[in-house]
Design a protein around this motif. Structure first.
Motif, mmCIF file in Angstrom:
data_model
loop_
_atom_site.group_PDB
_atom_site.id
_atom_site.type_symbol
_atom_site.label_atom_id
_atom_site.label_comp_id
_atom_site.label_asym_id
_atom_site.label_seq_id
_atom_site.Cartn_x
_atom_site.Cartn_y
_atom_site.Cartn_z
ATOM 1 N N ASP A 192 17.982 35.069 38.965
ATOM 2 C CA ASP A 192 18.121 36.264 39.814
ATOM 3 C C ASP A 192 19.058 37.289 39.182
ATOM 4 O OD1 ASP A 192 16.324 35.335 41.672
ATOM 5 O OD2 ASP A 192 17.859 34.556 43.030
ATOM 6 N N GLY A 193 18.964 37.444 37.855
ATOM 7 C CA GLY A 193 19.726 38.465 37.144
ATOM 8 C C GLY A 193 21.156 38.115 36.788
ATOM 9 N N PRO A 202 22.183 28.048 43.589
ATOM 10 C CA PRO A 202 22.856 29.032 44.442
ATOM 11 C C PRO A 202 21.917 30.070 45.055
ATOM 12 C CG PRO A 202 24.078 28.737 42.403
ATOM 13 C CD PRO A 202 22.780 27.995 42.260
ATOM 14 N N SER A 203 20.870 30.471 44.340
ATOM 15 C CA SER A 203 20.024 31.559 44.831
ATOM 16 C C SER A 203 19.285 31.214 46.122
ATOM 17 C CB SER A 203 19.046 32.019 43.753
ATOM 18 O OG SER A 203 18.167 30.971 43.425
ATOM 19 N N ASN A 204 19.059 29.911 46.372
ATOM 20 C CA ASN A 204 18.413 29.533 47.634
ATOM 21 C C ASN A 204 19.231 28.510 48.421
ATOM 22 O OD1 ASN A 204 17.916 27.152 46.272
ATOM 23 N ND2 ASN A 204 15.693 27.334 46.312
ATOM 24 N N ASP A 205 20.422 28.175 47.916
ATOM 25 C CA ASP A 205 21.357 27.256 48.575
ATOM 26 C C ASP A 205 20.714 25.910 48.899
ATOM 27 O OD1 ASP A 205 23.867 26.514 49.514
ATOM 28 O OD2 ASP A 205 23.434 27.165 51.554
ATOM 29 N N LYS A 206 19.951 25.376 47.933
ATOM 30 C CA LYS A 206 19.317 24.068 48.126
ATOM 31 C C LYS A 206 19.782 23.102 47.046
ATOM 32 C CE LYS A 206 15.379 25.748 50.541
ATOM 33 N NZ LYS A 206 14.511 25.187 51.467
ATOM 34 N N ILE A 207 19.829 21.829 47.419
ATOM 35 C CA ILE A 207 20.192 20.757 46.481
ATOM 36 C C ILE A 207 18.927 19.981 46.146
ATOM 37 C CG2 ILE A 207 21.497 18.616 46.188
ATOM 38 C CD1 ILE A 207 23.688 19.870 47.916
ATOM 39 N N TYR A 208 18.747 19.732 44.856
ATOM 40 C CA TYR A 208 17.551 19.067 44.351
ATOM 41 C C TYR A 208 17.917 17.792 43.600
ATOM 42 C CZ TYR A 208 15.410 23.607 45.199
ATOM 43 O OH TYR A 208 14.956 24.765 45.792
ATOM 44 N N LEU A 209 16.955 16.899 43.490
ATOM 45 C CA LEU A 209 17.066 15.758 42.602
ATOM 46 C C LEU A 209 17.237 16.336 41.209
ATOM 47 C CD1 LEU A 209 16.676 12.700 41.933
ATOM 48 C CD2 LEU A 209 14.249 13.209 41.738
ATOM 49 N N GLY A 210 18.270 15.930 40.488
ATOM 50 C CA GLY A 210 18.544 16.534 39.193
ATOM 51 C C GLY A 210 18.421 15.565 38.044
ATOM 52 N N LYS A 211 17.944 16.089 36.942
ATOM 53 C CA LYS A 211 17.866 15.333 35.696
ATOM 54 C C LYS A 211 18.331 16.242 34.576
ATOM 55 C CE LYS A 211 14.262 12.289 37.209
ATOM 56 N NZ LYS A 211 13.382 11.267 36.725
ATOM 57 N N GLY A 217 29.481 19.474 37.456
ATOM 58 C CA GLY A 217 29.623 20.774 36.808
ATOM 59 C C GLY A 217 30.045 21.824 37.815
ATOM 60 N N THR A 218 31.160 22.496 37.541
ATOM 61 C CA THR A 218 31.714 23.502 38.437
ATOM 62 C C THR A 218 31.591 24.883 37.810
ATOM 63 O OG1 THR A 218 33.278 21.868 39.246
ATOM 64 C CG2 THR A 218 33.795 24.169 39.701
ATOM 65 N N ILE A 219 31.199 25.865 38.600
ATOM 66 C CA ILE A 219 31.055 27.240 38.118
ATOM 67 C C ILE A 219 32.446 27.827 37.874
ATOM 68 C CG2 ILE A 219 30.196 29.556 38.652
ATOM 69 C CD1 ILE A 219 28.097 28.145 40.466
ATOM 70 N N THR A 220 32.708 28.229 36.615
ATOM 71 C CA THR A 220 34.026 28.770 36.264
ATOM 72 C C THR A 220 34.016 30.268 36.044
ATOM 73 O OG1 THR A 220 33.647 28.296 33.924
ATOM 74 C CG2 THR A 220 34.782 26.600 35.228
ATOM 75 N N SER A 221 32.861 30.837 35.660
ATOM 76 C CA SER A 221 32.729 32.278 35.417
ATOM 77 C C SER A 221 31.307 32.687 35.739
ATOM 78 C CB SER A 221 32.988 32.623 33.945
ATOM 79 O OG SER A 221 34.204 32.113 33.490
ATOM 80 N N THR A 222 31.149 33.927 36.187
ATOM 81 C CA THR A 222 29.807 34.440 36.471
ATOM 82 C C THR A 222 29.643 35.812 35.830
ATOM 83 O OG1 THR A 222 30.638 35.235 38.608
ATOM 84 C CG2 THR A 222 29.441 33.154 38.616
ATOM 85 N N PHE A 223 28.392 36.102 35.420
ATOM 86 C CA PHE A 223 28.091 37.320 34.683
ATOM 87 C C PHE A 223 26.784 37.909 35.175
ATOM 88 C CE2 PHE A 223 30.371 34.275 32.139
ATOM 89 C CZ PHE A 223 31.385 35.008 31.560
ATOM 90 N N ASN A 224 26.688 39.232 35.129
ATOM 91 C CA ASN A 224 25.432 39.923 35.397
ATOM 92 C C ASN A 224 25.269 41.013 34.333
ATOM 93 O OD1 ASN A 224 27.029 42.105 36.235
ATOM 94 N ND2 ASN A 224 26.736 41.669 38.410
ATOM 95 N N ALA A 225 24.364 41.942 34.542
ATOM 96 C CA ALA A 225 24.098 42.982 33.538
ATOM 97 C C ALA A 225 25.326 43.828 33.221
ATOM 98 C CB ALA A 225 22.955 43.878 34.009
#
Length: 129
Positions: A34-35, A91-100, A51-59
């Motif tokens: 989502d950009g 984060p874009s849809n606030d859902k938790i998924y089975l992860g691999k 894994g924790t989000i430490t920094s975020t970036f956009n355009a």
């Protein structure tokens, strides 16, 4: 002599701990979603890795996302051969998924899946140096 033995014991203990670090520990850059993209710090969380989000970036560059500090990769457990299983949060849809995840050098392939792994969304992350 006691001081020398104590120093050697501490030094060997620290070296052993450094060697025991999981190869996915460190900071990874996500693909844009989502950009925006993020830097995620992978570190032990109990017997697993998170894994924790430490920094975020956009355009426009770095920005203060409301997701900073949130856990994106949840309870990933090594399965051998660079494979991991756990959960991922999108984060874009606030859902938790089975992860691999699959590690290959400085590339980490992530999959968030539903329906027992039949339908998956994928991203490839790169290690931040």
């Amino acid at each position: 002599m006691k001081h020398l033995i104590a120093t050697l014991t501490v030094t060997l203990g620290l070296a052993g701990a450094a060697l025991a670090a999981d190869p996915i520990e460190g900071t990874w850059q996500t693909e844009p979603d989502d950009g925006a993209y993020a830097h995620v710090a992978m570190a032990p969380c109990g017997a697993a890795l998170c894994g924790t989000i430490t920094s975020t970036f956009n355009a426009n560059g770095a920005y203060q996302s409301p997701n900073l500090g949130k856990t994106l990769v949840i309870d990933m457990v090594a399965q051998g051969g660079g494979a991991y299983e756990g959960k991922v949060w999108r984060p874009s849809n606030d859902k938790i998924y089975l992860g691999k995840m699959d590690l290959n050098g400085d590339t980490l392939r992530l999959r968030g899946c539903v329906a027992g792994g039949l339908i998956c969304s994928k991203q490839t992350w790169t290690r931040v140096k």
